[in-house]
Design an enzyme around this catalytic site. Sequence first.
Site, PDB file in Angstrom:
ATOM      1  N   TYR A 150      42.526  38.083  35.498  1.00 36.57           N
ATOM      2  CA  TYR A 150      43.938  37.687  35.546  1.00 36.57           C
ATOM      3  C   TYR A 150      44.380  37.566  36.994  1.00 36.57           C
ATOM      4  O   TYR A 150      44.157  38.472  37.800  1.00 36.57           O
ATOM      5  CB  TYR A 150      44.791  38.741  34.826  1.00 36.57           C
ATOM      6  CG  TYR A 150      46.269  38.434  34.789  1.00 36.57           C
ATOM      7  CD1 TYR A 150      46.762  37.325  34.094  1.00 36.57           C
ATOM      8  CD2 TYR A 150      47.190  39.259  35.441  1.00 36.57           C
ATOM      9  CE1 TYR A 150      48.123  37.051  34.056  1.00 36.57           C
ATOM     10  CE2 TYR A 150      48.550  38.998  35.396  1.00 36.57           C
ATOM     11  CZ  TYR A 150      49.017  37.892  34.701  1.00 36.57           C
ATOM     12  OH  TYR A 150      50.360  37.625  34.659  1.00 36.57           O
ATOM     13  N   ASP A 245      40.775  38.978  44.480  1.00 34.41           N
ATOM     14  CA  ASP A 245      42.114  39.354  44.023  1.00 34.41           C
ATOM     15  C   ASP A 245      42.124  40.868  43.906  1.00 34.41           C
ATOM     16  O   ASP A 245      41.645  41.437  42.925  1.00 34.41           O
ATOM     17  CB  ASP A 245      42.412  38.680  42.683  1.00 34.41           C
ATOM     18  CG  ASP A 245      43.789  39.068  42.142  1.00 34.41           C
ATOM     19  OD1 ASP A 245      44.432  39.957  42.746  1.00 34.41           O
ATOM     20  OD2 ASP A 245      44.208  38.487  41.124  1.00 34.41           O
ATOM     21  N   LYS A 273      51.088  45.328  43.838  1.00 34.71           N
ATOM     22  CA  LYS A 273      51.157  46.657  43.238  1.00 34.71           C
ATOM     23  C   LYS A 273      51.301  47.785  44.277  1.00 34.71           C
ATOM     24  O   LYS A 273      52.399  48.014  44.751  1.00 34.71           O
ATOM     25  CB  LYS A 273      49.968  46.854  42.282  1.00 34.71           C
ATOM     26  CG  LYS A 273      50.042  45.811  41.133  1.00 34.71           C
ATOM     27  CD  LYS A 273      49.118  46.023  39.983  1.00 34.71           C
ATOM     28  CE  LYS A 273      49.500  45.111  38.827  1.00 34.71           C
ATOM     29  NZ  LYS A 273      48.551  44.073  38.468  1.00 34.71           N
TER      30      LYS A 273
HETATM   31  C1  LIG Z   1      48.908  42.554  38.238  1.00 30.91           C
HETATM   32  C2  LIG Z   1      47.944  41.546  38.729  1.00 30.91           C
HETATM   33  C3  LIG Z   1      48.362  40.284  39.182  1.00 30.91           C
HETATM   34  C4  LIG Z   1      49.772  39.813  39.062  1.00 30.91           C
HETATM   35  O1  LIG Z   1      50.670  40.587  39.807  1.00 30.91           O
HETATM   36  P1  LIG Z   1      52.227  40.601  39.402  1.00 30.91           P
HETATM   37  O2  LIG Z   1      52.847  41.440  40.470  1.00 30.91           O
HETATM   38  O3  LIG Z   1      52.290  41.182  38.034  1.00 30.91           O
HETATM   39  O4  LIG Z   1      52.693  39.188  39.431  1.00 30.91           O
HETATM   40  C5  LIG Z   1      47.420  39.436  39.736  1.00 30.91           C
HETATM   41  N1  LIG Z   1      46.133  39.800  39.832  1.00 30.91           N
HETATM   42  C6  LIG Z   1      45.682  40.995  39.394  1.00 30.91           C
HETATM   43  C7  LIG Z   1      44.242  41.348  39.553  1.00 30.91           C
HETATM   44  C8  LIG Z   1      46.573  41.889  38.815  1.00 30.91           C
HETATM   45  O5  LIG Z   1      46.119  43.049  38.339  1.00 30.91           O
END
Ligand SMILES: *Cc1c(COP(=O)(O)O)cnc(C)c1O
Length: 433
Positions: A150, A245, A273
């Site tokens: 994701y 990511d 995060k």
């Molecule tokens: C949470 C997450 C996102 C998206 O971040 P948001 O702050 O929710 O938009 C993208 N990549 C990874 C790996 C994530 O865990």
Amino acid sequence: MVSTAPLRTTRSEEIFSAAQHLMPGGVSSPVRAFKSVGGQPIVFDRVKGAYIWDVDNNQYIDYVGTWGPAICGHAHPEVLQALSSALEKGTSFGAPCYLENVLAEMVINAVPSIEMVRFVNSGTEACMAVLRLMRAFTGRDKIIKFEGNYHGHADMFLVKAGSGVATLGLPDSPGVPKSATQSTLTAPYNDPEAVKKLLEDNPGEIAGVILEPIVGNSGFVPPEPGFLEGLRELTREHDTLLVFDEVMTGFRIAYGGVQDKFGVTPDLTTLGKIIGGGLPVGAYGGRRDIMEMIAPAGPVYQAGTLSGNPLAMTAGIKTLEILQRPGTYEQLEASTKKLIDGLLSAARDTGHTVCGGNISGMFGLFFTEGPVRNYEDAKQADTTKFSRFHRGMLEEGVYLAPSQYEAGFTSLAHTDEDIEKTIAAARKVLADL
Ligand SMILES: *Cc1c(COP(=O)(O)O)cnc(C)c1O
């Protein structure tokens, strides 16, 4: 905390049913609606340390930690103190602010790939921006992502995305035009041969490969030995970019992220995060020659009214300061290992087939024999059993992520006693499943 009476959640139910008339599905983000585990979600009132309280005043040990940012424990007194001082100076400048330099320096010093950084407001925004940059820098459109990984909800990534999309079983979202995803190629995770084939079949056309270097959005799925190194070699050979990511894993797996822990340095990295310490922040960064293409240094446009917000920078700075203290990651590793080992034994002792593991303060468990190497394997897990386990744990005062396809998170505030209570609760719930 381990109660015998059924959980009373009258107030949560009232608020959530009212919310359903006000907001789609009653929530501001889909997984919160508990669709995949059934039952009503609990509505939170307050959080502190390792605990959350719902609006009916039930207390739970929390293993979601607002999806990662609460790594020092919720409402850490030093973070709150720093925020209240910052608040005196105002909530938003929309102009340069010294705190941006401070957090930027901390990020650059911590994360091996990052020589320059741009702050945004969410992980989604960071991933959208990094994709534009990958394409601009290489002059190519196609990217390779992995099934069940994701990267936020931008159009181009909603192809075999994990997390909430996997949870709801949505294929690709309506409203995403084919033109937005036709350049997104996908490969199974932990399968370097599949990536090699895509690179060979599309010579000179791939802008880069983006991945979660440890997956949290198909449940917890670590890379197999050699996978990250293999991708680094392949992307070099094909003169294409490698992007980690680390929105979830940055400052969680190690202070310098997965890239520091495993010694594989990508060209670009996204963060989010934890670097916001519970306030909305995302960031992307990497090689200076690539980052200097971002406006106003270069031609690639990307902007944000609230980006580099002083409160968000403050919470991030204080959170990273706490994480820098000696022993923090050792503590996270030890308590999380104790937790997952305890959960796995409790499940096996009560006759369930499970697999799972942890790296630092990130863990996961699947009701399947395993090993779970990718999203296809994750889908073999018994989600019905997971739902009943989730509900049972909630009744016992333990809040787990409401989906089999999410990783769990611990914090520095989780004590041995919290972990032991959690394992005891799991043993009880699993015995009754
Ligand atoms: C949470 C997450 C996102 C998206 O971040 P948001 O702050 O929710 O938009 C993208 N990549 C990874 C790996 C994530 O865990």
